[in-house]
Design a protein around this motif. Structure first.
Motif, short mmCIF file in Angstrom:
data_model
loop_
_atom_site.label_atom_id
_atom_site.label_comp_id
_atom_site.label_asym_id
_atom_site.label_seq_id
_atom_site.Cartn_x
_atom_site.Cartn_y
_atom_site.Cartn_z
N PRO A 131 -3.84 9.47 -14.76
CA PRO A 131 -2.60 10.27 -14.66
C PRO A 131 -1.46 9.45 -14.06
O PRO A 131 -1.68 8.53 -13.27
N SER A 132 -0.24 9.80 -14.44
CA SER A 132 0.89 9.01 -13.99
C SER A 132 1.11 9.14 -12.49
O SER A 132 0.97 10.22 -11.93
N SER A 133 1.43 8.05 -11.86
CA SER A 133 1.77 8.03 -10.44
C SER A 133 2.54 6.74 -10.16
O SER A 133 2.85 5.99 -11.07
N ASP A 134 2.82 6.48 -8.90
CA ASP A 134 3.75 5.39 -8.54
C ASP A 134 3.27 3.99 -8.91
O ASP A 134 4.07 3.06 -8.93
N HIS A 135 2.00 3.81 -9.21
CA HIS A 135 1.54 2.48 -9.63
C HIS A 135 2.27 2.04 -10.91
O HIS A 135 2.47 0.85 -11.13
N LEU A 136 2.71 3.04 -11.71
CA LEU A 136 3.37 2.70 -12.98
C LEU A 136 4.69 1.97 -12.76
O LEU A 136 5.09 1.13 -13.58
N SER A 137 5.36 2.25 -11.65
CA SER A 137 6.62 1.55 -11.36
C SER A 137 6.36 0.07 -11.11
O SER A 137 7.16 -0.79 -11.48
N PHE A 138 5.24 -0.25 -10.51
CA PHE A 138 4.88 -1.64 -10.24
C PHE A 138 4.35 -2.33 -11.50
O PHE A 138 4.60 -3.51 -11.71
N ALA B 8 0.30 -7.72 -5.04
CA ALA B 8 -0.51 -6.62 -5.57
C ALA B 8 -0.08 -5.31 -4.91
O ALA B 8 0.46 -5.33 -3.81
N MET B 9 -0.33 -4.20 -5.63
CA MET B 9 0.02 -2.88 -5.10
C MET B 9 -1.17 -1.95 -5.25
O MET B 9 -1.79 -1.89 -6.30
N VAL B 10 -1.48 -1.24 -4.14
CA VAL B 10 -2.55 -0.25 -4.14
C VAL B 10 -1.90 1.10 -3.84
O VAL B 10 -1.21 1.24 -2.84
N ASN B 11 -2.09 2.08 -4.74
CA ASN B 11 -1.45 3.38 -4.61
C ASN B 11 -2.48 4.46 -4.33
O ASN B 11 -3.59 4.42 -4.87
N LEU B 12 -2.12 5.43 -3.50
CA LEU B 12 -3.00 6.57 -3.23
C LEU B 12 -2.32 7.86 -3.69
O LEU B 12 -1.19 8.12 -3.30
N ASP B 13 -3.01 8.64 -4.51
CA ASP B 13 -2.50 9.94 -4.94
C ASP B 13 -3.68 10.88 -5.12
O ASP B 13 -4.66 10.52 -5.75
N VAL B 14 -3.61 12.08 -4.54
CA VAL B 14 -4.69 13.07 -4.62
C VAL B 14 -5.99 12.53 -3.98
O VAL B 14 -6.87 12.02 -4.66
N ASN B 15 -6.04 12.67 -2.65
CA ASN B 15 -7.22 12.23 -1.89
C ASN B 15 -7.58 13.25 -0.82
O ASN B 15 -7.85 12.90 0.33
N ALA C 216 0.88 -1.17 0.00
CA ALA C 216 0.00 0.00 0.00
C ALA C 216 0.91 1.21 0.00
O ALA C 216 1.73 1.36 0.91
N GLY C 217 0.82 2.03 -1.05
CA GLY C 217 1.78 3.11 -1.20
C GLY C 217 1.18 4.47 -1.42
O GLY C 217 0.02 4.61 -1.81
N ALA C 218 1.97 5.49 -1.12
CA ALA C 218 1.62 6.89 -1.39
C ALA C 218 2.91 7.69 -1.32
O ALA C 218 3.74 7.43 -0.44
N HIS C 219 3.10 8.63 -2.25
CA HIS C 219 4.33 9.42 -2.15
C HIS C 219 4.15 10.54 -1.14
O HIS C 219 3.07 11.13 -1.01
#
Ligand SMILES: [Zn+2]
Length: 313
Positions: A230-237, A183-190, A110-113
């Motif tokens: 939109p691009s965010s850290d999920h793209l690295s996974f 699996a990876m769950v990313n949070l961006d803009v919340n 579970a990720g977020a920058h």
């Protein structure tokens, strides 16, 4: 998240999916997670604590928040081979902490920058929408699921250097042995709004998207899938071959405008040059504390906890 780009139906999540997926706890057993029915307390104060003079100080404030929640943190260091010099630090450090057993099968990430952006004139932004609110929501999720009966470990990873090219998540995802993460769950803009959008759903991770859909239905939340997102850290996974999905919250009109902008290209019907408000807020001096709404963080919290619980059980 990057500035505006151009870019082909939202799938309004149907309620039919509900009963098929939500795990029913055995009789008498307390549910592993009870969604919050009122806005979470002190989330604005937590977000405010991340207003700092630079990203190293911001990381220290993030670590303080995580440790105050009772978790032990560890750092993942990586070299700064980012695309621009706006963040001149030679190295970055992702902040990690975990819950759950060393179970069978890959862990769930579970990720977020946590890093914030610099303007060209060197101004360091407060980065409340992008992305302090997500960091606060994720720490609360970890607290809520700390004692839940999980079969897989959940690694919470707060990424550094997302703003200069997804650097922290790229190095982290590339460092993972095959099968280590399921699996990876990313949070961006919340930070504000009442509507969830998730994606990108043209990456073919149907099970993951179904988990989001069933959680949305259980929460009676409106969720829109974005084939292109939109691009965010999920793209690295994604690049590392790990199933992934990003979750965001904005006001409904902005979500539809953003969908049309990112997915409908020349057929969007949007006024020439229309820029959804979020793109005028993030990466600008307007990305401030007054944009943070506890109800939006609570929606992100409820959804993320529900999805992680399903993935980790
Ligand atoms: Zn962001």
């Amino acid at each position: 998240m990057p500035s505006k780009k151009t870019y082909a139906t939202p799938l309004l999540v149907t309620f039919a999916l509900v009963s098929a997926c939500a795990p029913i706890p055995p009789a008498g057993e307390a549910p592993a997670f009870t969604p919050a029915t009122a806005p979470l307390e002190r989330v604005v104060e937590d977000a405010a604590s991340l207003i700092q003079p630079d990203n190293d100080a911001r990381r220290a404030a993030v670590i303080a928040l995580v440790e105050r929640a009772g978790f032990e943190t560890r750092l993942f260091e990586f070299p700064n081979d980012g695309r621009d010099e706006s963040d001149g630090r030679p190295a970055g450090h992702n902040v990690l902490f975990s819950i759950g057993p060393q179970g069978y099968g890959g862990a769930v990430v579970a990720g977020a920058h946590f890093d914030a952006a610099y303007l060209r004139d060197g101004t360091f932004l407060d980065g409340m929408v992008d992305n302090a609110a997500s960091v606060v929501a994720l720490i609360r999720v970890a607290t809520a699921l700390r004692d839940a009966p999980l079969n897989r470990r959940i690694d919470f990873v707060l990424f550094d250097m997302e703003e200069i090219g997804l650097v922290g998540s790229r190095h982290y995802a590339q460092s993972l042995p095959a099968g280590a993460v399921s699996a990876m769950v990313n949070l961006d803009v919340n930070a504000y709004g009442d509507t969830v959008f998730f994606g990108q759903t043209d990456h073919g991770h149907a099970t993951l998207y179904r988990s989001v859909a069933s959680a949305c239905a259980t929460l009676a939340a409106t969720c829109i899938d974005f084939r292109r997102y939109p691009s965010s850290d999920h793209l690295s996974f994604q690049a590392a071959g790990i199933p992934n999905v990003s979750l965001s919250v904005l006001p409904r009109t902005e979500v539809h405008q953003l969908w049309l902008l990112v997915n409908a290209g020349p057929d969007s019907g949007l006024a020439e040059g229309l820029v959804p408000s979020v793109f005028r807020t993030i990466h600008s001096p307007g990305d401030k504390l007054d944009r943070v709404e506890p109800a939006a963080i609570t929606l992100a919290y409820n959804l993320t906890a529900s999805v992680l619980l399903e993935l980790a059980r």
